[in-house]
Design a protein around this motif. Structure first.
Motif, PDB file in Angstrom:
ATOM      1  N   ILE A  69       0.826  -1.201   0.000  1.00 22.60           N
ATOM      2  CA  ILE A  69       0.000   0.000   0.000  1.00 22.60           C
ATOM      3  C   ILE A  69       0.863   1.254   0.000  1.00 22.60           C
ATOM      4  CG2 ILE A  69      -0.225   0.034   2.526  1.00 22.60           C
ATOM      5  CD1 ILE A  69      -2.792   1.234  -0.120  1.00 22.60           C
ATOM      6  N   VAL A  70       2.023   1.195   0.664  1.00 23.25           N
ATOM      7  CA  VAL A  70       2.912   2.355   0.680  1.00 23.25           C
ATOM      8  C   VAL A  70       3.430   2.632  -0.725  1.00 23.25           C
ATOM      9  CG1 VAL A  70       5.064   3.301   1.588  1.00 23.25           C
ATOM     10  CG2 VAL A  70       3.564   1.967   3.068  1.00 23.25           C
ATOM     11  N   ALA A  71       3.930   1.592  -1.385  1.00 22.70           N
ATOM     12  CA  ALA A  71       4.448   1.773  -2.736  1.00 22.70           C
ATOM     13  C   ALA A  71       3.350   2.192  -3.706  1.00 22.70           C
ATOM     14  CB  ALA A  71       5.113   0.483  -3.216  1.00 22.70           C
ATOM     15  N   LEU A  72       2.133   1.673  -3.507  1.00 26.36           N
ATOM     16  CA  LEU A  72       1.021   2.050  -4.383  1.00 26.36           C
ATOM     17  C   LEU A  72       0.706   3.536  -4.244  1.00 26.36           C
ATOM     18  CD1 LEU A  72      -1.211   1.240  -6.349  1.00 26.36           C
ATOM     19  CD2 LEU A  72      -2.650   0.706  -4.376  1.00 26.36           C
ATOM     20  N   LEU A  73       0.649   4.036  -3.013  1.00 31.04           N
ATOM     21  CA  LEU A  73       0.387   5.459  -2.789  1.00 31.04           C
ATOM     22  C   LEU A  73       1.505   6.313  -3.353  1.00 31.04           C
ATOM     23  CD1 LEU A  73      -2.023   6.883  -1.358  1.00 31.04           C
ATOM     24  CD2 LEU A  73      -1.940   4.422  -1.025  1.00 31.04           C
ATOM     25  N   VAL A  74       2.747   5.849  -3.196  1.00 31.05           N
ATOM     26  CA  VAL A  74       3.878   6.563  -3.783  1.00 31.05           C
ATOM     27  C   VAL A  74       3.702   6.650  -5.294  1.00 31.05           C
ATOM     28  CG1 VAL A  74       6.357   6.476  -4.203  1.00 31.05           C
ATOM     29  CG2 VAL A  74       5.484   5.991  -1.933  1.00 31.05           C
ATOM     30  N   GLY A  75       3.300   5.527  -5.905  1.00 30.25           N
ATOM     31  CA  GLY A  75       3.102   5.523  -7.347  1.00 30.25           C
ATOM     32  C   GLY A  75       1.996   6.452  -7.798  1.00 30.25           C
ATOM     33  N   THR A 372       9.650   7.587 -10.602  1.00 30.31           N
ATOM     34  CA  THR A 372       9.186   6.976  -9.358  1.00 30.31           C
ATOM     35  C   THR A 372       7.829   6.313  -9.548  1.00 30.31           C
ATOM     36  OG1 THR A 372      10.374   8.655  -8.081  1.00 30.31           O
ATOM     37  CG2 THR A 372       8.667   7.418  -6.927  1.00 30.31           C
ATOM     38  N   LEU A 373       6.969   6.956 -10.325  1.00 36.16           N
ATOM     39  CA  LEU A 373       5.662   6.379 -10.632  1.00 36.16           C
ATOM     40  C   LEU A 373       5.821   5.021 -11.294  1.00 36.16           C
ATOM     41  CD1 LEU A 373       2.534   6.728 -10.920  1.00 36.16           C
ATOM     42  CD2 LEU A 373       2.989   7.811 -13.118  1.00 36.16           C
ATOM     43  N   ALA A 374       6.693   4.960 -12.305  1.00 34.81           N
ATOM     44  CA  ALA A 374       6.939   3.689 -12.987  1.00 34.81           C
ATOM     45  C   ALA A 374       7.568   2.675 -12.038  1.00 34.81           C
ATOM     46  CB  ALA A 374       7.841   3.914 -14.196  1.00 34.81           C
ATOM     47  N   ASN A 375       8.545   3.135 -11.236  1.00 36.21           N
ATOM     48  CA  ASN A 375       9.196   2.228 -10.282  1.00 36.21           C
ATOM     49  C   ASN A 375       8.196   1.605  -9.317  1.00 36.21           C
ATOM     50  OD1 ASN A 375      11.716   2.729 -11.374  1.00 36.21           O
ATOM     51  ND2 ASN A 375      12.293   4.233  -9.829  1.00 36.21           N
ATOM     52  N   ASN A 376       7.228   2.408  -8.881  1.00 34.27           N
ATOM     53  CA  ASN A 376       6.269   1.921  -7.895  1.00 34.27           C
ATOM     54  C   ASN A 376       5.143   1.115  -8.515  1.00 34.27           C
ATOM     55  OD1 ASN A 376       6.689   3.060  -4.932  1.00 34.27           O
ATOM     56  ND2 ASN A 376       7.497   4.545  -6.372  1.00 34.27           N
ATOM     57  N   LEU A 377       4.556   1.608  -9.598  1.00 31.91           N
ATOM     58  CA  LEU A 377       3.417   0.902 -10.189  1.00 31.91           C
ATOM     59  C   LEU A 377       3.843  -0.381 -10.893  1.00 31.91           C
ATOM     60  CD1 LEU A 377       1.129   3.756 -11.589  1.00 31.91           C
ATOM     61  CD2 LEU A 377       1.070   2.585  -9.371  1.00 31.91           C
ATOM     62  N   LEU A 378       5.056  -0.405 -11.441  1.00 32.67           N
ATOM     63  CA  LEU A 378       5.525  -1.605 -12.133  1.00 32.67           C
ATOM     64  C   LEU A 378       6.358  -2.517 -11.233  1.00 32.67           C
ATOM     65  CD1 LEU A 378       6.620  -0.089 -15.579  1.00 32.67           C
ATOM     66  CD2 LEU A 378       4.493  -1.272 -15.030  1.00 32.67           C
ATOM     67  N   GLY A 379       6.966  -1.951 -10.174  1.00 31.39           N
ATOM     68  CA  GLY A 379       7.886  -2.753  -9.382  1.00 31.39           C
ATOM     69  C   GLY A 379       7.625  -2.785  -7.897  1.00 31.39           C
ATOM     70  N   LEU A 380       7.784  -1.650  -7.224  1.00 32.01           N
ATOM     71  CA  LEU A 380       7.765  -1.633  -5.768  1.00 32.01           C
ATOM     72  C   LEU A 380       6.411  -1.975  -5.175  1.00 32.01           C
ATOM     73  CD1 LEU A 380       9.982   1.534  -5.134  1.00 32.01           C
ATOM     74  CD2 LEU A 380      10.683  -0.864  -5.223  1.00 32.01           C
ATOM     75  N   PRO A 382       3.624  -3.768  -6.847  1.00 29.23           N
ATOM     76  CA  PRO A 382       3.166  -5.140  -7.113  1.00 29.23           C
ATOM     77  C   PRO A 382       4.125  -6.215  -6.624  1.00 29.23           C
ATOM     78  CG  PRO A 382       3.985  -4.154  -9.136  1.00 29.23           C
ATOM     79  CD  PRO A 382       3.967  -3.063  -8.102  1.00 29.23           C
ATOM     80  N   GLY A 383       5.434  -5.903  -6.491  1.00 26.16           N
ATOM     81  CA  GLY A 383       6.403  -6.928  -6.125  1.00 26.16           C
ATOM     82  C   GLY A 383       6.053  -7.695  -4.858  1.00 26.16           C
ATOM     83  N   PRO A 384       5.953  -7.022  -3.692  1.00 29.71           N
ATOM     84  CA  PRO A 384       5.624  -7.756  -2.456  1.00 29.71           C
ATOM     85  C   PRO A 384       4.241  -8.401  -2.491  1.00 29.71           C
ATOM     86  CG  PRO A 384       6.551  -5.602  -1.964  1.00 29.71           C
ATOM     87  CD  PRO A 384       6.277  -5.616  -3.438  1.00 29.71           C
ATOM     88  N   PHE A 385       3.250  -7.684  -3.072  1.00 28.51           N
ATOM     89  CA  PHE A 385       1.882  -8.195  -3.071  1.00 28.51           C
ATOM     90  C   PHE A 385       1.746  -9.429  -3.966  1.00 28.51           C
ATOM     91  CE2 PHE A 385      -2.439  -8.282  -4.863  1.00 28.51           C
ATOM     92  CZ  PHE A 385      -3.169  -8.428  -3.691  1.00 28.51           C
ATOM     93  N   VAL A 386       2.266  -9.347  -5.185  1.00 21.60           N
ATOM     94  CA  VAL A 386       2.159 -10.468  -6.121  1.00 21.60           C
ATOM     95  C   VAL A 386       2.926 -11.677  -5.581  1.00 21.60           C
ATOM     96  CG1 VAL A 386       2.773 -11.276  -8.430  1.00 21.60           C
ATOM     97  CG2 VAL A 386       1.750  -9.019  -8.135  1.00 21.60           C
TER      98      VAL A 386
END
Length: 433
Positions: A69-75, A372-380, A382-386
């Protein structure tokens, strides 16, 4: 021909340092310190995953959601908040954001159930949303352009280093005093740094040419039309966004799940699992800095090499991690994990430098927000959640065996960026002239 053009053209130099050298390094140290606090507050949660799982009877999917959720909000928020920071003032924005995430981390310490923790983590994400992009834009504006890969990788290494501190000390504090004190300690560190930053860093000292310089700086603040036209003006900058984001999917999964991996497959208690995972993340942080320095040195004459170097980092790290997770638990597996972690985030330096080279200086905070948007929405995000979602179905080991395959997408994106880079850089320089 494209390679010849890339070699002949200098990298886009879009800014001139304005702050005195000593003060610039003080600002770097404090801004880096706040990035440490950012990731300490974000990743301390991972160290107490086993405790929360047992105390609140949470699934791996729920644990992953508290991290993601943190990375999603950052994204989601990094772009609009970075636009505001470019226009309102980067120093004021940095101070406000750091205060918010520190107070929200204190809220995590007071949470009594999953829902309250989720809300507190939501607020942590809001506070951290634009810090990385605004912080690196501020740093790049006060240092020479030829240091961009080194500074980008060194600054972003604060993420893994902060994660190391958050997980290692968080695990130890949680084992000795309880998990609430782990969050409280991270909050206290952040609030102390906020006060110091507010006292030392001043916008007028970053632009020491008096009122005329500050007036010129305000006049150079970009309009919305300039911002949106410059962010996606070339195929290569879009490729840098995508490649960086996909590669960080792997890093994010490692950050979130290595403590649990060591707890489940090496039978380490919470504190020792946190410290063990912190060692791997520290290796990743050192690797980021070294990879950035190597990238600057190898591409000083031929800037196009940054793309090839980024592809090499992606492929090599994927191979090492894939092989590591095929081995049984033991020293050989740990050695290969360490080798893979050393270069898995090596692409941050080349990607950051490419974004800076391919976008105008007045929109650098917003350009890094887009990165940062790309880093978070594509990586940071979804990574832990997926990874947690897959782990609930096939087990954590099988889930982590699949994660390194994402690097193939990053390699494809970097290859596209390399193909179009020379022409895109030449066009940007023509527009600036």
């Amino acid at each position: 021909m494209a390679a010849y053009i890339a070699e002949a053209l200098p990298e886009a130099s879009t800014s001139t340092p304005t702050a005195p050298r000593t003060y610039a390094w003080i600002v770097f140290a404090l801004t880096f310190g706040l990035l440490l606090s950012d990731y300490m507050s974000r990743q301390v949660l991972n160290a107490v995953f086993p405790v929360l799982k047992a105390e609140w009877t949470l699934s791996d999917t729920q644990l992953g959601s508290l991290s993601s959720i943190v990375a999603l909000l950052v994204g989601l928020l990094t772009f609009p908040l970075s636009v505001v920071a470019d226009r309102w003032g980067r120093v004021k924005s940095v101070t406000l954001m750091a205060a918010l995430w520190s107070l929200a981390t204190l809220g995590c310490a007071l949470a009594s159930n999953y829902n309250e923790m989720f809300i507190a983590r939501f607020c942590v994400g809001v506070g951290e949303a634009a810090y990385g992009s605004v912080g690196i834009a501020l740093i790049l504006s006060i240092f020479p352009a030829h240091l961009r890969s080194t500074l980008s990788s060194a600054f972003m290494a604060g993420g893994p280093v902060g994660s190391v501190i958050g997980m290692a000390f968080g695990g130890v504090i949680a084992a000795q005093f309880g998990w609430r004190w782990a969050f409280g300690a991270m909050a206290a560190f952040g609030l102390a740094l906020v006060i110091l930053y507010a006292l030392v860093v001043r916008e007028k000292r970053l632009c020491p040419h008096g009122a005329n310089g500050r007036v010129a700086q305000r006049a150079a603040r970009p309009g919305l039309r300039m911002i949106f036209s410059g962010l996606f003006a070339s195929v290569s900058v879009i490729a840098a966004y995508i490649g960086s984001g996909l590669q960080l999917f792997i890093m994010a999964s490692m950050l979130a799940w290595l403590p649990s991996f060591l707890n489940r497959y090496y039978d380490l208690p919470t504190d020792k699992a946190g410290v063990g995972a912190a060692v791997f993340i520290l290796i990743g942080a050192i690797g980021m800095i070294v990879c950035g320095i190597v990238t600057d040195r190898l591409s000083r004459v031929k800037a196009e090499r940054k793309w090839t170097i980024a592809m090499t980092y992606s492929l090599t790290s994927a191979g090492l991690l894939l092989f590591a997770f095929q081995l049984p638990a033991g020293p050989a597996q740990l050695v290969l994990l360490g080798a893979g972690m050393a270069i898995v985030a090596g692409t941050t330096g080349p990607a950051g430098a490419m974004v800076a080279n391919l976008t105008p200086a007045p929109i650098h905070a917003t350009a890094f927000a887009t990165l940062t948007l790309a880093n978070n929405l594509l990586g940071l995000a979804p990574g832990p959640f997926v990874t947690g979602l897959i782990a609930d179905r096939v087990g954590l080991m099988d889930a982590m065996q699949m994660v390194p395959l994402v690097a193939l997408g990053a390699v494809a994106a970097f290859a596209v960026g390399k193909r179009y880079y020379a022409g895109d850089l030449k066009r940007l320089q023509a527009q600036q002239h």
